[in-house]
Design a protein around this motif. Sequence first.
Motif: not given
Length: 435
Positions: A66-68, A120-124, A132-134
């Motif tokens: 959530v933070e990053k 698919q899930v997504f994280r920066h 990976y980001r995706q």
Amino acid sequence: MSKTFNKVHAIRGMNDILPNESYKWEQLESIIKSLLAQYGYQNIRTPILEQTRLFARGIGEVTDIVEKEMYTFTMKKDADKVDPEDMLTMRPEFTAGVVRAAIEHNLLYERPLRAYAMGQVFRHERPQKGRYRQFHQLSVEAMGFDGPDMDVEIILLLARLWRKLKLTNIRLELNCLGQSAERAQHREALIAYLEKHVAILDEDAKRRMYSNPLRVLDTKNPAMQEMANNAPKLFDYLGAESKAHFEAVCERLQQAGIDYVINPRLVRGLDYYNLTVFEWVTDALGAQGTVCGGGRYDGLFELLGGKATPCVGFGLGLERLLELADEQGVFQSPQETEIYFVHQGEKASQVAALLAEKCRDAGWKVMVHAGSSGFKSQFKRADLSGARWAVVIGEEELAQNKVALKPLRATENGTIEHQFEVPQADLVQVLAERK
């Protein structure tokens, strides 16, 4: 004069899955879906976009995700008039969305539910090998089930998956996080302990010391390992009921012949867990050693506005799992086609297209050569396709309403048959007799 258009590349950390790799994904997904069906799990598909507050509330506002790591935006142009409900996030994990759907559609009204989501899930994050980001995740949720038996069933399901994928270098780590009141007592003791060692805490640990001190123990910082190892143990603050639950999980795993290690520092990265938490870990992926993690999250339904509902589940990154399984030779390169039509001339092309449809009606995988290249290049392409048969239609075959059948692969005893002719009308029957 038009300007030169610069090539467009995929976004860093969001990768194409090309045909020479996608067959492995299809086979892995097929194995997973078949296994889940054996255990009675049904598929659920939730939106990629959800309200941001769903994840902030469900996952925890002071978690890394959530933070990053969340991709969050608003559809409103005027930032001063943005309502919390207008803030949208691309899902960083599945569980919160699945629980939201279960509450919204009253899915547990008649009975508990076994459900899974995959996609698919997504994280920066900073892209690196295995992260990976995706990326793709399997999320399995058993909702409405209490007691240690479902905790164990979830773990046994995973152990069966490892066997199907021939994975051996993978181990199970367990811990018990108890209930909220027990964690609150431990939290006070842990904060007091961390305050005495603040000089050796890194900036991330100092930031979390009061908001989420349990996560400080999950540090990878070598300078903090001894401090973390000597910190107050949550297990020492568990009540009789929590200990009994965990002991029952351990006993049932022993009965099932599942080896495990109790790791008192295992806390997982999400706030919604209680009681049993677990990870399956490997040394075969370098620093990214966690293949799968999960546990019990009995309080999440209430956090998201539903009724108290006991739940247990896990999340599994498919990229890492595929890499492990591929090393074991699990995946078989697919045959592009079984029958390849080779033809010469416009009329032969038309006849080939019609006969190909009849072969497809009979269940064969069929390709018709596109274009009008010579027989030599067509046969080369037919061989590369992996086809078992080439169906040849030239001028002579057309004149006699026949086709030539040319075997492209050796039989089981190693012999290769000679080319022979059959009437066009008998093609499907002859192929069926030799299937």
